[in-house]
Every structure is written in C-alpha cells, then in structure tokens.
Design an enzyme around this catalytic site. Sequence first.
Site, short mmCIF file in Angstrom:
data_model
loop_
_atom_site.label_atom_id
_atom_site.label_comp_id
_atom_site.label_asym_id
_atom_site.label_seq_id
_atom_site.Cartn_x
_atom_site.Cartn_y
_atom_site.Cartn_z
N LYS A 134 0.82 -1.22 0.00
CA LYS A 134 0.00 0.00 0.00
C LYS A 134 0.86 1.27 0.00
O LYS A 134 0.58 2.20 -0.75
CB LYS A 134 -0.91 -0.05 1.23
CG LYS A 134 -1.71 1.19 1.49
CD LYS A 134 -2.72 0.95 2.60
CE LYS A 134 -2.08 0.50 3.90
NZ LYS A 134 -1.42 1.58 4.64
N ARG A 191 -8.99 3.56 9.67
CA ARG A 191 -8.51 2.23 10.02
C ARG A 191 -9.63 1.40 10.63
O ARG A 191 -9.45 0.23 10.92
CB ARG A 191 -7.41 2.43 11.06
CG ARG A 191 -6.40 1.34 11.21
CD ARG A 191 -5.42 1.26 10.08
NE ARG A 191 -4.16 0.67 10.51
CZ ARG A 191 -2.98 1.14 10.18
NH1 ARG A 191 -2.86 2.19 9.42
NH2 ARG A 191 -1.90 0.53 10.59
N ARG A 219 10.20 -6.28 5.34
CA ARG A 219 10.24 -4.85 5.03
C ARG A 219 11.36 -4.13 5.78
O ARG A 219 11.60 -4.39 6.96
CB ARG A 219 8.89 -4.26 5.43
CG ARG A 219 8.67 -2.83 5.11
CD ARG A 219 7.22 -2.51 5.03
NE ARG A 219 6.53 -2.59 6.31
CZ ARG A 219 5.23 -2.40 6.44
NH1 ARG A 219 4.49 -2.16 5.37
NH2 ARG A 219 4.66 -2.48 7.62
N ARG A 268 11.25 -1.99 11.40
CA ARG A 268 10.41 -1.46 12.47
C ARG A 268 10.18 -2.56 13.50
O ARG A 268 9.92 -3.70 13.12
CB ARG A 268 9.07 -1.03 11.89
CG ARG A 268 9.09 0.35 11.31
CD ARG A 268 7.90 0.62 10.44
NE ARG A 268 6.64 0.23 11.03
CZ ARG A 268 5.47 0.31 10.41
NH1 ARG A 268 5.43 0.76 9.16
NH2 ARG A 268 4.36 -0.05 10.99
N ARG A 289 -2.66 -6.42 14.07
CA ARG A 289 -2.93 -5.44 13.00
C ARG A 289 -3.80 -6.07 11.92
O ARG A 289 -4.71 -5.44 11.39
CB ARG A 289 -1.61 -4.93 12.40
CG ARG A 289 -1.04 -3.78 13.22
CD ARG A 289 0.46 -3.77 13.22
NE ARG A 289 1.03 -3.37 11.96
CZ ARG A 289 2.33 -3.45 11.67
NH1 ARG A 289 3.17 -3.94 12.58
NH2 ARG A 289 2.79 -3.08 10.52
P1 AMP Z 1 1.25 1.84 9.83
O1 AMP Z 1 2.54 2.52 9.56
O2 AMP Z 1 0.14 2.35 8.94
O3 AMP Z 1 1.35 0.36 9.86
O4 AMP Z 1 0.81 2.29 11.31
C1 AMP Z 1 1.58 1.92 12.42
C2 AMP Z 1 0.75 1.99 13.67
O5 AMP Z 1 0.27 3.34 13.87
C3 AMP Z 1 -0.52 1.15 13.68
O6 AMP Z 1 -0.25 -0.20 14.01
C4 AMP Z 1 -1.34 1.87 14.74
O7 AMP Z 1 -0.89 1.57 16.04
C5 AMP Z 1 -1.03 3.32 14.45
N1 AMP Z 1 -1.99 3.88 13.48
C6 AMP Z 1 -1.75 4.15 12.17
N2 AMP Z 1 -2.87 4.63 11.59
C7 AMP Z 1 -3.83 4.65 12.54
C8 AMP Z 1 -5.20 5.03 12.57
N3 AMP Z 1 -5.83 5.47 11.47
N4 AMP Z 1 -5.88 4.91 13.73
C9 AMP Z 1 -5.28 4.47 14.83
N5 AMP Z 1 -3.99 4.07 14.89
C10 AMP Z 1 -3.27 4.17 13.75
#
Ligand code: AMP
Length: 223
Positions: A13, A88, A127, A166, A178
């Site tokens: 994505k 989300r 990743r 990460r 997730r």
């Molecule tokens: P990502 O980089 O998109 O995988 O986001 C990493 C982490 O940030 C996620 O596992 C959540 O803990 C938090 N996060 C990202 N986007 C959201 C969202 N829209 N709502 C709540 N938590 C978020």
Amino acid sequence: MNILIFGPNGSGKGTQGAIVQKKFGVAHIETGVIFRENISKGTKLGKQAKGFIDKGELVPDDITVPMILNRLKEDDCKDGWLLDGFPRNLAQAKALYEALEKEGIKLDYVIEIILDRQTSKNRIMGRRLCAKDNNHPNNIYIDAIKPNEKDGTFTCRVCGGELSARADDQDEAAIGKRHDIYYDTATGTTAGVNYFKERAVVIGVDGLPSVKEVSEELLKKLG
Ligand code: AMP
C-alpha cells in the site's frame, strides 16, 4: 484529487501510494509516518501513541481523528491528498465521510489493494525502512525491491542509505493484531472499505503481482 488507499499491512500500500501520489502531485498523508515522526521527536502526541503502536493496537480515535482532520486543512492539501493508514476502522470511516460532506470536499477515489493474510504477513517481516527517505521501498523477501547486500549488511536499493526494521514489523503477535483489525468486516478496516463501497468510487486491485504490475493496473483503473 482526493484519494483514500486501503490495503492490509504488507500489501504494498505504501509503495503504490507513493506512485499514485507522484502521478497526481497530491500530498501523501500517512498516519503511521506522522505517529513515528512524533515518537522520534518525543512530542506529547508521540508519547500518547507509542504504547499502542508497539502493541499493534490502534491509537484511540479521539487522538487520531482530530489529528487527521486538522492535517487535511494544512496548505499542502489544497490541491488534493492521498490518505494512507486512515480510516482504520468503521468509526474513523464514518467520521471522515461526515467531515468531508460537511465541508463539501469531494472524495474522488477509494483504492483497495486486495491481498491474503499469509502473504501480507511474509511481506511485512521482510520490510526495511530507509533512514534517508520513507518512500524508498526495500523488502528482503521481494526480489523486485530487494535492498543491496554487502557482507551480510543491507543498504537502501535506491540511495544506499542505512536500513532498519520497524520493531512492530518483527513482532508476530503485533502483526496478527494489525491483521485482525484490517480483515475485520464488522467494525475494522474492511468494514470501513465496505462503508465506502456504498458511498464512493472504490477501485479494487489484486496486490499479489509485482510492484510494477500492480501499479500499472492501478493507474489504468484511475484513468
Ligand atoms: P502503519 O505505519 O500504517 O502500519 O501504522 C503503524 C501503527 O500506527 C498502527 O499499528 C497503529 O498503532 C497506528 N496507526 C496508524 N494509523 C492509525 C489510525 N488510522 N488509527 C489508529 N492508529 C493508527
């Protein structure tokens, strides 16, 4: 042009989002990146978010929703945006849709990258993040974007920068959480995608082929 992009963690994505963002010249807003920047700067928001992120849980809606709605009002969003990582869940989807309706802002496209859970998981664990640029894709398990390797050390395939994984990408329990959220059709992210299917133009693309093939398919469908 205002666009949302959905896809499970590990579906490519972010990579496809960067391609779409370049094509339309819109601001690329990534919730996860905003949180990580705040964590590394030690801001109040970063401190509030860190515990949730480390466990693979969502940062609560009362923190995330206003953060994003305010971000969309910033100057660089005037000519459009691509929102990645938000909404989300169903509640965030409704909050966003209602806020856009209220402000008379059109949602042009909703992109859904479709990929099964096991493939997504493998991709996450491979990743790597480039220290110099978040939009440089590197994955040790995907040949097309495999980083450079010398003496057992990987460096960014685009710029040679340092790479790191990460913490939440290497934690299987966190990945599982997730994905539980993403594939949840009742109140999770998939429920959010389905909510938009009744309200916006949703473009579905198969995330299984190579980065190039997926982007060609996506750009063709975006017209
Ligand atoms: P990502 O980089 O998109 O995988 O986001 C990493 C982490 O940030 C996620 O596992 C959540 O803990 C938090 N996060 C990202 N986007 C959201 C969202 N829209 N709502 C709540 N938590 C978020």
